[in-house]
Design an enzyme around this catalytic site. Structure first.
Site, PDB file in Angstrom:
ATOM      1  N   LYS A 174       0.835  -1.213   0.000  1.00  0.00           N
ATOM      2  CA  LYS A 174       0.000   0.000   0.000  1.00  0.00           C
ATOM      3  C   LYS A 174       0.866   1.257   0.000  1.00  0.00           C
ATOM      4  O   LYS A 174       0.444   2.294  -0.503  1.00  0.00           O
ATOM      5  CB  LYS A 174      -0.893   0.021   1.235  1.00  0.00           C
ATOM      6  N   GLY A 215       8.127  -5.529  -7.309  1.00  0.00           N
ATOM      7  CA  GLY A 215       7.488  -5.881  -8.570  1.00  0.00           C
ATOM      8  C   GLY A 215       7.156  -4.655  -9.404  1.00  0.00           C
ATOM      9  O   GLY A 215       7.760  -3.586  -9.224  1.00  0.00           O
ATOM     10  N   GLY A 257       4.680  -2.594  -9.341  1.00  0.00           N
ATOM     11  CA  GLY A 257       4.248  -1.423  -8.564  1.00  0.00           C
ATOM     12  C   GLY A 257       5.440  -0.679  -7.977  1.00  0.00           C
ATOM     13  O   GLY A 257       5.521   0.563  -8.050  1.00  0.00           O
ATOM     14  N   ASP A 307       4.751 -14.124  -9.299  1.00  0.00           N
ATOM     15  CA  ASP A 307       3.931 -14.133 -10.523  1.00  0.00           C
ATOM     16  C   ASP A 307       4.782 -14.211 -11.795  1.00  0.00           C
ATOM     17  O   ASP A 307       4.274 -14.548 -12.859  1.00  0.00           O
ATOM     18  CB  ASP A 307       3.071 -12.862 -10.597  1.00  0.00           C
ATOM     19  N   ARG A 334     -12.624 -38.043  -8.076  1.00  0.00           N
ATOM     20  CA  ARG A 334     -13.192 -36.696  -8.114  1.00  0.00           C
ATOM     21  C   ARG A 334     -12.486 -35.814  -9.140  1.00  0.00           C
ATOM     22  O   ARG A 334     -11.350 -36.088  -9.524  1.00  0.00           O
ATOM     23  CB  ARG A 334     -13.048 -36.001  -6.755  1.00  0.00           C
ATOM     24  N   MET A 393      -1.997 -18.733  -7.642  1.00  0.00           N
ATOM     25  CA  MET A 393      -1.895 -17.268  -7.722  1.00  0.00           C
ATOM     26  C   MET A 393      -1.260 -16.823  -9.049  1.00  0.00           C
ATOM     27  O   MET A 393      -0.946 -17.641  -9.905  1.00  0.00           O
ATOM     28  CB  MET A 393      -1.058 -16.739  -6.569  1.00  0.00           C
ATOM     29  N   ARG A 426      -2.126 -13.323 -10.343  1.00  0.00           N
ATOM     30  CA  ARG A 426      -2.872 -12.159 -10.843  1.00  0.00           C
ATOM     31  C   ARG A 426      -3.257 -12.341 -12.313  1.00  0.00           C
ATOM     32  O   ARG A 426      -3.902 -13.316 -12.644  1.00  0.00           O
ATOM     33  CB  ARG A 426      -2.062 -10.870 -10.630  1.00  0.00           C
TER      34      ARG A 426
END
Ligand code: F6P
Length: 361
Positions: free
Chosen positions: A75, A115, A117, A140, A175, A182, A184
């Site tokens: 953030k 990364g 950002g 990622d 099944r 992950m 993104r």
């Protein structure tokens, strides 16, 4: 006067961050006698003036440890710092204060490990005159101009092991088992883990899946006596004409959307359409936890040493990168804010399809 450099880890954590912090610091201390200061919690450390001295001893014994000894934040952003006023979020520009703090500390440069950002914020800081060296981090593997980020190999290993374990319970209970991975908006992690784990179907954000095709593949396997199927599905995958599944929206994060839950939705869709029993496992943050693989420890150390060498030469505003097996450097301005997705003609997609794996189309 001794040269002084700052270092921070930004964005989500990933295995290998400590190996980079160690390599940058030890290399700068040993090769150039440069003093290293760590900032805590990413760019928040610059905003809130939270530092730690990264001496040789302080970075010893951390090569194999997960997370980051500095803490991180996805953030924190000096150009858009969120504050709460009367129950509402407001954003203020703290960049001038941060610049003054860097001058006050007499820092020559910053090493920013992060990364897309973190590289985008680094680019803005470079424009303000702060010399920066970048190191590409993320599970990622979606950073532009590098073939691989550290952390990716560890996450692939964790996800592949999870698929292996899901295999035995899928076989026992006959099944359809979905494993959500992950990444993104990029499918690198799912593609590699899916191939390594022998998934029958691999669904990526880059290729919208056809539910009928996915169901037919499961039914076909059942008819042939293979009464289970494994589906490796990216958190960013979506059906043709459908939407990605958003798990939460984080208002004060630069990238507000968190993906997650497609495995549960798709599992229900398959069960409704085929009558086959399904179960979904969302791997989540397990993929970012724990000790880095030897490959990531080596890559992180190579990146850290290369970053220190750029600092040593005062060759700033570049990010170290892997091209083939060579460590190179690329301008940070070409990296930030972009996502390197899996190209549709990727040799890895071809490899998966060549051994009969369905890509859901
Ligand atoms: O970018 C790394 C990553 O783990 C993505 O794969 C995932 O979508 C996101 O971060 C999760 O973010 P957070 O840790 O904020 O939940």
């Amino acid at each position: 006067m001794a040269r002084k450099v700052g270092i921070l880890t930004g964005g989500g954590d990933c295995p290998g961050l400590n190996a980079v912090i160690r390599a940058v610091s030890k290399s700068l201390i040993l090769q150039n006698n440069i003093k290293v200061i760590g900032f805590e919690d990413g760019f928040d450390g610059l905003i809130f003036r939270k530092t730690v001295d990264l001496t040789y001893d302080a970075v010893s014994g951390i090569l194999q440890t997960g997370g980051t000894i500095l803490g991180t934040s996805n953030k924190a952003n000096p150009f858009r710092h969120a504050i709460e006023k009367n129950g509402k979020l407001e954003y203020v520009d703290k960049s001038k204060e941060v610049l003054a703090y860097i001058e006050e500390l007499q820092l020559e440069a910053l090493v920013c490990i992060g990364g897309d950002g973190t590289m985008a914020i680094s680019k803005q800081m470079i424009e303000m005159g702060v010399p920066i060296v970048g190191v590409p981090k993320t599970i990622d593997n979606d950073i532009f101009h590098t073939d691989m980020t550290f952390g990716y190999d560890t996450a692939v290993t964790i996800a592949a092991e999870a698929i292996d374990r899901i295999h035995t319970t899928a076989q026992s209970h006959h099944r359809i088992m979905l494993v959500e991975v992950m990444g993104r908006y990029a499918g690198w992690l799912t593609l590699a883990a899916g191939i390594a784990g022998g998934a029958d179907i691999i669904l990526l954000p880059e290729i919208d899946y056809n539910l009928d095709v996915v169901c037919d593949r499961c039914l076909e396997r059942s008819r042939k006596g293979r009464r289970f199927s494994i589906i490796a599905v990216s958190e960013g995958a979506k059906p043709i004409n459908g939407n990605r599944v958003v798990s939460r929206v984080i208002k004060d994060s630069p990238d507000q959307i968190r993906l997650g839950g497609i495995a549960i939705k798709l599992g229900n869709d398959i069960e409704d359409q085929t009558g086959l029993e399904t179960r979904a496992t969302v791997l989540g943050h397990l993929q970012r936890g724990g000790s880095p693989t030897p490959f990531d420890r080596i890559l992180a150390t190579r990146y850290g040493v290369a970053a220190a060498e750029l600092v040593g030469k005062r060759q700033y505003n570049e990010m170290v990168a892997l091209r083939g097996n060579e460590i190179v450097s690329v301008p940070i301005r070409d990296v930030g804010g972009k996502t390197r997705t899996v190209p549709l003609d990727s040799p890895l997609i071809h490899t998966a399809e060549a051994v009969g794996t369905s890509m859901g189309i």
